[in-house]
Design a protein around this motif. Sequence first.
Motif, PDB file in Angstrom:
ATOM      1  N   GLY A   1       6.977   6.170 -10.863  1.00 35.04           N
ATOM      2  CA  GLY A   1       5.988   5.848 -10.261  1.00 35.04           C
ATOM      3  C   GLY A   1       5.263   4.814 -10.576  1.00 35.04           C
ATOM      4  O   GLY A   1       4.536   3.108 -10.113  1.00 35.04           O
ATOM      5  N   HIS A   2       5.072   4.404 -12.214  1.00 40.04           N
ATOM      6  CA  HIS A   2       4.886   2.739 -12.428  1.00 40.04           C
ATOM      7  C   HIS A   2       5.153   1.860 -12.101  1.00 40.04           C
ATOM      8  O   HIS A   2       4.386   0.952 -11.767  1.00 40.04           O
ATOM      9  CB  HIS A   2       4.238   2.922 -14.133  1.00 40.04           C
ATOM     10  N   ALA A   3       5.646   2.251 -11.781  1.00 32.50           N
ATOM     11  CA  ALA A   3       7.308   0.645 -11.924  1.00 32.50           C
ATOM     12  C   ALA A   3       6.618   0.114  -9.823  1.00 32.50           C
ATOM     13  O   ALA A   3       6.782  -1.013  -9.812  1.00 32.50           O
ATOM     14  CB  ALA A   3       8.428   0.972 -11.965  1.00 32.50           C
ATOM     15  N   ASP A   4       6.894   1.572  -9.049  1.00 30.72           N
ATOM     16  CA  ASP A   4       6.625   0.957  -8.053  1.00 30.72           C
ATOM     17  C   ASP A   4       5.301   1.117  -8.136  1.00 30.72           C
ATOM     18  O   ASP A   4       4.902  -0.235  -6.587  1.00 30.72           O
ATOM     19  CB  ASP A   4       6.507   2.505  -7.010  1.00 30.72           C
ATOM     20  N   GLN A   5       3.557   1.191  -9.003  1.00 33.23           N
ATOM     21  CA  GLN A   5       2.301   0.635  -8.529  1.00 33.23           C
ATOM     22  C   GLN A   5       2.735  -0.892  -8.617  1.00 33.23           C
ATOM     23  O   GLN A   5       2.122  -1.507  -8.271  1.00 33.23           O
ATOM     24  CB  GLN A   5       1.933   1.347  -9.083  1.00 33.23           C
ATOM     25  N   ALA A   6       3.518  -1.263  -9.861  1.00 36.30           N
ATOM     26  CA  ALA A   6       3.155  -2.824 -10.215  1.00 36.30           C
ATOM     27  C   ALA A   6       4.309  -3.350  -9.031  1.00 36.30           C
ATOM     28  O   ALA A   6       3.053  -4.367  -9.249  1.00 36.30           O
ATOM     29  CB  ALA A   6       4.666  -2.635 -11.403  1.00 36.30           C
ATOM     30  N   LYS A   7       5.244  -3.170  -8.237  1.00 36.56           N
ATOM     31  CA  LYS A   7       5.484  -3.769  -7.411  1.00 36.56           C
ATOM     32  C   LYS A   7       4.843  -3.848  -6.149  1.00 36.56           C
ATOM     33  O   LYS A   7       4.813  -5.370  -5.633  1.00 36.56           O
ATOM     34  CB  LYS A   7       7.518  -2.771  -7.074  1.00 36.56           C
ATOM     35  N   SER A   8       3.895  -2.858  -5.635  1.00 35.88           N
ATOM     36  CA  SER A   8       2.895  -2.855  -4.759  1.00 35.88           C
ATOM     37  C   SER A   8       2.173  -3.672  -5.369  1.00 35.88           C
ATOM     38  O   SER A   8       1.709  -4.471  -4.043  1.00 35.88           O
ATOM     39  CB  SER A   8       2.217  -1.612  -5.060  1.00 35.88           C
TER      40      SER A   8
ATOM     41  N   THR B   1       0.595  -1.079  -0.172  1.00 31.97           N
ATOM     42  CA  THR B   1       0.087  -0.118   0.290  1.00 31.97           C
ATOM     43  C   THR B   1       0.710   1.502  -0.242  1.00 31.97           C
ATOM     44  O   THR B   1       0.507   2.241  -0.946  1.00 31.97           O
ATOM     45  CB  THR B   1      -0.720  -0.042   1.472  1.00 31.97           C
ATOM     46  N   GLY B   2       2.063   1.085   0.537  1.00 33.47           N
ATOM     47  CA  GLY B   2       2.955   2.341   0.910  1.00 33.47           C
ATOM     48  C   GLY B   2       3.893   2.435  -0.802  1.00 33.47           C
ATOM     49  O   GLY B   2       3.805   4.048  -1.304  1.00 33.47           O
ATOM     50  N   ASN B   3       3.658   1.422  -1.700  1.00 33.67           N
ATOM     51  CA  ASN B   3       4.929   1.783  -2.624  1.00 33.67           C
ATOM     52  C   ASN B   3       3.827   2.350  -3.273  1.00 33.67           C
ATOM     53  O   ASN B   3       4.178   2.707  -4.485  1.00 33.67           O
ATOM     54  CB  ASN B   3       5.102   0.639  -2.961  1.00 33.67           C
ATOM     55  N   ASP B   4       2.215   1.551  -3.508  1.00 31.67           N
ATOM     56  CA  ASP B   4       1.207   2.216  -3.882  1.00 31.67           C
ATOM     57  C   ASP B   4       1.441   3.538  -4.288  1.00 31.67           C
ATOM     58  O   ASP B   4       1.168   4.080  -5.327  1.00 31.67           O
ATOM     59  CB  ASP B   4      -0.327   1.430  -4.073  1.00 31.67           C
ATOM     60  N   LEU B   5       0.598   4.518  -2.575  1.00 31.71           N
ATOM     61  CA  LEU B   5       0.336   5.625  -2.795  1.00 31.71           C
ATOM     62  C   LEU B   5       2.098   6.630  -3.206  1.00 31.71           C
ATOM     63  O   LEU B   5       1.823   7.103  -4.213  1.00 31.71           O
ATOM     64  CB  LEU B   5       0.752   5.876  -1.303  1.00 31.71           C
ATOM     65  N   GLY B   6       3.096   6.110  -2.856  1.00 28.79           N
ATOM     66  CA  GLY B   6       3.990   6.836  -3.596  1.00 28.79           C
ATOM     67  C   GLY B   6       4.677   6.761  -4.780  1.00 28.79           C
ATOM     68  O   GLY B   6       4.696   7.264  -5.611  1.00 28.79           O
ATOM     69  N   GLY B   7       4.104   5.535  -5.450  1.00 31.57           N
ATOM     70  CA  GLY B   7       3.667   5.391  -6.783  1.00 31.57           C
ATOM     71  C   GLY B   7       2.680   6.384  -7.993  1.00 31.57           C
ATOM     72  O   GLY B   7       3.730   6.937  -8.814  1.00 31.57           O
TER      73      GLY B   7
ATOM     74  N   VAL C   1       2.347   8.874  -6.447  1.00 31.60           N
ATOM     75  CA  VAL C   1       2.678  10.571  -6.471  1.00 31.60           C
ATOM     76  C   VAL C   1       3.488  10.796  -7.027  1.00 31.60           C
ATOM     77  O   VAL C   1       3.664  12.099  -7.687  1.00 31.60           O
ATOM     78  CB  VAL C   1       3.087  11.029  -5.201  1.00 31.60           C
ATOM     79  N   LYS C   2       4.529   9.663  -7.805  1.00 33.98           N
ATOM     80  CA  LYS C   2       5.391   9.888  -8.694  1.00 33.98           C
ATOM     81  C   LYS C   2       5.153  10.187  -9.908  1.00 33.98           C
ATOM     82  O   LYS C   2       6.005  10.942 -10.381  1.00 33.98           O
ATOM     83  CB  LYS C   2       6.453   8.921  -8.617  1.00 33.98           C
ATOM     84  N   GLU C   3       4.474   9.750 -10.391  1.00 32.52           N
ATOM     85  CA  GLU C   3       2.889   9.398 -11.803  1.00 32.52           C
ATOM     86  C   GLU C   3       2.984  10.782 -11.651  1.00 32.52           C
ATOM     87  O   GLU C   3       3.081  11.230 -12.717  1.00 32.52           O
ATOM     88  CB  GLU C   3       2.383   8.685 -12.235  1.00 32.52           C
ATOM     89  N   GLY C   4       2.184  11.202 -10.804  1.00 29.06           N
ATOM     90  CA  GLY C   4       1.474  12.457 -10.699  1.00 29.06           C
ATOM     91  C   GLY C   4       2.558  14.195 -10.946  1.00 29.06           C
ATOM     92  O   GLY C   4       2.320  14.787 -11.382  1.00 29.06           O
ATOM     93  N   LEU C   5       3.237  14.136  -9.940  1.00 27.22           N
ATOM     94  CA  LEU C   5       4.588  14.492 -10.102  1.00 27.22           C
ATOM     95  C   LEU C   5       5.166  15.223 -12.117  1.00 27.22           C
ATOM     96  O   LEU C   5       5.648  15.423 -12.313  1.00 27.22           O
ATOM     97  CB  LEU C   5       5.610  14.180  -8.955  1.00 27.22           C
ATOM     98  N   GLY C   6       5.386  13.281 -12.159  1.00 25.12           N
ATOM     99  CA  GLY C   6       5.960  13.137 -13.878  1.00 25.12           C
ATOM    100  C   GLY C   6       5.094  14.124 -14.571  1.00 25.12           C
ATOM    101  O   GLY C   6       5.943  14.363 -15.317  1.00 25.12           O
ATOM    102  N   LYS C   7       3.447  13.125 -14.643  1.00 23.87           N
ATOM    103  CA  LYS C   7       2.940  13.963 -15.462  1.00 23.87           C
ATOM    104  C   LYS C   7       3.326  15.409 -15.313  1.00 23.87           C
ATOM    105  O   LYS C   7       2.925  15.901 -16.356  1.00 23.87           O
ATOM    106  CB  LYS C   7       1.418  13.283 -15.757  1.00 23.87           C
TER     107      LYS C   7
END
Length: 57
Positions: free
Chosen positions: A35-42, A10-16, A18-24
């Motif tokens: 961010g996408h990779a962090d979400q896949a890891k989650s 869940t932590g990695n999903d939320l962090g991912g 955030v990263k995805e949103g900042l990247g966009k």
Amino acid sequence: MANESHIKGTGNDLGGKVKEGLGKATGDKDLEAEGHADQAKSNLQKAWGDIKDAVKK
């Protein structure tokens, strides 16, 4: 039941997200991809948590 894998996932999903949103927002494709990779890891961590829960039962 939430175990350590679910919580980390869940932590990695939320962090991912955030990263995805900042990247966009900033046009940083590398950060967005990270961010996408962090979400896949989650997703993998949560699946591992589900497996551990199933084995315990």
